[in-house]
Design a protein around this motif. Sequence first.
Motif, PDB file in Angstrom:
ATOM      1  N   THR A   1       0.734  -1.219   0.049  1.00 48.70           N
ATOM      2  CA  THR A   1      -0.102  -0.108  -0.105  1.00 48.70           C
ATOM      3  C   THR A   1       0.939   1.175  -0.144  1.00 48.70           C
ATOM      4  O   THR A   1       1.907   1.105   0.909  1.00 48.70           O
ATOM      5  CB  THR A   1      -0.953   0.038   1.230  1.00 48.70           C
ATOM      6  N   VAL A   2       0.747   2.181  -1.162  1.00 45.61           N
ATOM      7  CA  VAL A   2       1.428   3.272  -1.059  1.00 45.61           C
ATOM      8  C   VAL A   2       0.384   4.491  -0.849  1.00 45.61           C
ATOM      9  O   VAL A   2      -0.476   4.837  -1.642  1.00 45.61           O
ATOM     10  CB  VAL A   2       2.002   3.657  -2.451  1.00 45.61           C
ATOM     11  N   GLU A   3       0.756   5.283   0.239  1.00 43.23           N
ATOM     12  CA  GLU A   3      -0.084   6.424   0.684  1.00 43.23           C
ATOM     13  C   GLU A   3       0.718   7.898   1.046  1.00 43.23           C
ATOM     14  O   GLU A   3       1.764   7.778   1.672  1.00 43.23           O
ATOM     15  CB  GLU A   3      -0.698   5.843   2.067  1.00 43.23           C
ATOM     16  N   SER A   4       0.051   8.711   0.475  1.00 43.28           N
ATOM     17  CA  SER A   4       0.373  10.239   0.569  1.00 43.28           C
ATOM     18  C   SER A   4       1.866  10.310   0.025  1.00 43.28           C
ATOM     19  O   SER A   4       2.639  10.889   0.695  1.00 43.28           O
ATOM     20  CB  SER A   4       0.435  10.722   2.023  1.00 43.28           C
ATOM     21  N   CYS A   5       2.315   9.689  -0.999  1.00 43.65           N
ATOM     22  CA  CYS A   5       3.555   9.901  -1.632  1.00 43.65           C
ATOM     23  C   CYS A   5       3.419  10.241  -3.207  1.00 43.65           C
ATOM     24  O   CYS A   5       2.339  10.112  -3.506  1.00 43.65           O
ATOM     25  CB  CYS A   5       4.380   8.355  -1.867  1.00 43.65           C
ATOM     26  N   THR A   6       4.346  11.079  -3.431  1.00 42.69           N
ATOM     27  CA  THR A   6       4.261  11.498  -4.855  1.00 42.69           C
ATOM     28  C   THR A   6       5.257  10.885  -5.889  1.00 42.69           C
ATOM     29  O   THR A   6       6.541  10.948  -5.641  1.00 42.69           O
ATOM     30  CB  THR A   6       4.592  12.968  -4.776  1.00 42.69           C
ATOM     31  N   ILE A   7       4.485   9.951  -6.460  1.00 44.27           N
ATOM     32  CA  ILE A   7       5.360   8.947  -7.310  1.00 44.27           C
ATOM     33  C   ILE A   7       4.652   8.810  -8.863  1.00 44.27           C
ATOM     34  O   ILE A   7       3.548   8.723  -8.737  1.00 44.27           O
ATOM     35  CB  ILE A   7       5.222   7.571  -6.832  1.00 44.27           C
ATOM     36  N   PRO A   8       5.643   9.218  -9.716  1.00 45.56           N
ATOM     37  CA  PRO A   8       4.967   8.973 -11.114  1.00 45.56           C
ATOM     38  C   PRO A   8       4.440   7.553 -11.361  1.00 45.56           C
ATOM     39  O   PRO A   8       5.024   6.611 -11.186  1.00 45.56           O
ATOM     40  CB  PRO A   8       6.151   9.414 -11.930  1.00 45.56           C
ATOM     41  N   LYS A   9       3.159   7.378 -11.967  1.00 43.70           N
ATOM     42  CA  LYS A   9       2.871   5.913 -12.111  1.00 43.70           C
ATOM     43  C   LYS A   9       3.508   5.224 -12.885  1.00 43.70           C
ATOM     44  O   LYS A   9       3.694   4.070 -12.414  1.00 43.70           O
ATOM     45  CB  LYS A   9       1.505   6.300 -12.787  1.00 43.70           C
ATOM     46  N   ARG A  10       4.474   5.495 -13.480  1.00 42.91           N
ATOM     47  CA  ARG A  10       5.527   4.791 -14.339  1.00 42.91           C
ATOM     48  C   ARG A  10       6.392   4.041 -13.422  1.00 42.91           C
ATOM     49  O   ARG A  10       7.081   3.022 -13.848  1.00 42.91           O
ATOM     50  CB  ARG A  10       6.030   5.513 -15.425  1.00 42.91           C
ATOM     51  N   LEU A  11       6.561   4.717 -12.262  1.00 40.07           N
ATOM     52  CA  LEU A  11       7.570   4.104 -11.106  1.00 40.07           C
ATOM     53  C   LEU A  11       6.709   3.141 -10.245  1.00 40.07           C
ATOM     54  O   LEU A  11       7.395   2.662  -9.435  1.00 40.07           O
ATOM     55  CB  LEU A  11       8.174   5.233 -10.596  1.00 40.07           C
ATOM     56  N   LEU A  12       5.562   2.752 -10.488  1.00 41.28           N
ATOM     57  CA  LEU A  12       4.767   1.893  -9.531  1.00 41.28           C
ATOM     58  C   LEU A  12       4.677   0.713 -10.321  1.00 41.28           C
ATOM     59  O   LEU A  12       3.907   0.777 -11.401  1.00 41.28           O
ATOM     60  CB  LEU A  12       3.531   2.455  -8.983  1.00 41.28           C
ATOM     61  N   VAL A  13       5.177  -0.398 -10.063  1.00 43.61           N
ATOM     62  CA  VAL A  13       5.105  -1.585 -10.948  1.00 43.61           C
ATOM     63  C   VAL A  13       4.616  -2.746 -10.061  1.00 43.61           C
ATOM     64  O   VAL A  13       5.164  -3.177  -9.098  1.00 43.61           O
ATOM     65  CB  VAL A  13       6.753  -2.091 -11.376  1.00 43.61           C
ATOM     66  N   ALA A  14       3.805  -3.502 -10.486  1.00 47.76           N
ATOM     67  CA  ALA A  14       3.171  -4.629 -10.082  1.00 47.76           C
ATOM     68  C   ALA A  14       2.901  -5.729 -10.949  1.00 47.76           C
ATOM     69  O   ALA A  14       2.454  -5.796 -12.027  1.00 47.76           O
ATOM     70  CB  ALA A  14       1.767  -4.239  -9.558  1.00 47.76           C
ATOM     71  N   ASP A  15       3.757  -6.852 -10.619  1.00 52.31           N
ATOM     72  CA  ASP A  15       3.387  -7.964 -11.663  1.00 52.31           C
ATOM     73  C   ASP A  15       2.003  -8.777 -11.491  1.00 52.31           C
ATOM     74  O   ASP A  15       1.302  -8.275 -10.462  1.00 52.31           O
ATOM     75  CB  ASP A  15       4.374  -9.102 -10.855  1.00 52.31           C
ATOM     76  N   LYS A  16       1.681  -9.416 -12.469  1.00 50.63           N
ATOM     77  CA  LYS A  16       0.393  -9.824 -12.347  1.00 50.63           C
ATOM     78  C   LYS A  16       0.244 -10.960 -11.169  1.00 50.63           C
ATOM     79  O   LYS A  16       1.050 -11.726 -10.732  1.00 50.63           O
ATOM     80  CB  LYS A  16       0.213 -10.905 -13.821  1.00 50.63           C
ATOM     81  N   GLY A  17      -1.010 -10.776 -10.639  1.00 45.51           N
ATOM     82  CA  GLY A  17      -1.375 -11.477  -9.349  1.00 45.51           C
ATOM     83  C   GLY A  17      -0.836 -10.727  -8.251  1.00 45.51           C
ATOM     84  O   GLY A  17      -1.358 -11.090  -7.016  1.00 45.51           O
ATOM     85  N   ALA A  18      -0.034  -9.668  -8.348  1.00 44.03           N
ATOM     86  CA  ALA A  18       0.546  -8.799  -7.149  1.00 44.03           C
ATOM     87  C   ALA A  18      -0.444  -7.727  -6.652  1.00 44.03           C
ATOM     88  O   ALA A  18      -1.589  -7.439  -7.669  1.00 44.03           O
ATOM     89  CB  ALA A  18       1.688  -8.206  -7.471  1.00 44.03           C
ATOM     90  N   ASN A  19      -0.721  -7.473  -5.481  1.00 41.94           N
ATOM     91  CA  ASN A  19      -1.624  -6.306  -5.037  1.00 41.94           C
ATOM     92  C   ASN A  19      -0.932  -5.092  -4.701  1.00 41.94           C
ATOM     93  O   ASN A  19      -0.439  -5.018  -3.593  1.00 41.94           O
ATOM     94  CB  ASN A  19      -2.293  -6.963  -3.775  1.00 41.94           C
ATOM     95  N   LEU A  20      -1.240  -3.978  -5.581  1.00 44.76           N
ATOM     96  CA  LEU A  20      -0.726  -2.711  -5.379  1.00 44.76           C
ATOM     97  C   LEU A  20      -1.813  -1.639  -4.863  1.00 44.76           C
ATOM     98  O   LEU A  20      -2.689  -1.692  -5.784  1.00 44.76           O
ATOM     99  CB  LEU A  20       0.341  -2.230  -6.501  1.00 44.76           C
ATOM    100  N   VAL A  21      -1.753  -1.019  -4.032  1.00 45.88           N
ATOM    101  CA  VAL A  21      -3.232  -0.325  -3.740  1.00 45.88           C
ATOM    102  C   VAL A  21      -2.425   0.910  -3.469  1.00 45.88           C
ATOM    103  O   VAL A  21      -1.273   1.292  -2.662  1.00 45.88           O
ATOM    104  CB  VAL A  21      -3.666  -0.623  -2.079  1.00 45.88           C
ATOM    105  N   VAL A  22      -2.880   2.105  -4.198  1.00 46.34           N
ATOM    106  CA  VAL A  22      -2.290   3.597  -4.226  1.00 46.34           C
ATOM    107  C   VAL A  22      -3.326   4.525  -3.641  1.00 46.34           C
ATOM    108  O   VAL A  22      -4.445   4.354  -4.069  1.00 46.34           O
ATOM    109  CB  VAL A  22      -1.936   4.093  -5.470  1.00 46.34           C
ATOM    110  N   LYS A  23      -2.961   5.182  -2.462  1.00 46.19           N
ATOM    111  CA  LYS A  23      -4.042   6.034  -1.802  1.00 46.19           C
ATOM    112  C   LYS A  23      -3.394   7.450  -1.831  1.00 46.19           C
ATOM    113  O   LYS A  23      -2.388   7.710  -1.715  1.00 46.19           O
ATOM    114  CB  LYS A  23      -4.304   5.583  -0.565  1.00 46.19           C
ATOM    115  N   ALA A  24      -4.186   8.418  -2.172  1.00 47.09           N
ATOM    116  CA  ALA A  24      -3.922   9.774  -2.188  1.00 47.09           C
ATOM    117  C   ALA A  24      -3.240  10.361  -0.775  1.00 47.09           C
ATOM    118  O   ALA A  24      -3.507  10.019   0.175  1.00 47.09           O
ATOM    119  CB  ALA A  24      -4.920  10.992  -2.735  1.00 47.09           C
TER     120      ALA A  24
END
Length: 87
Positions: A64-87
């Motif tokens: 879970t990524v929360e309250s971070c400023t990260i370009p979407k291209r730098l968030l990588v999740a493999d198939k089957g992985a769980n990546l949650v992004v909160k503002a």
Amino acid sequence: DVSWSGFATDLARGARVRIIGCELLGVGIGVAVAGSDREARVVQTRFGGVGEAAVRVIGAATCTVESCTIPKRLLVADKGANLVVKA
């Protein structure tokens, strides 16, 4: 204040890691979470000079990524992985 050159949570089954208010600077991959039953939470963390991914989630891991400023291209999740992004 804490800074380091990257962090991986492929430590042990059931590993739970929280990274709060840190800086990850000049790394290839900032945070890598790998394997089933592993989980990371990244909150209010600044990434700078990241080459491949600020956060990479591999396998059946969760991050879970929360309250971070990260370009979407730098968030990588493999198939089957769980990546949650909160503002």
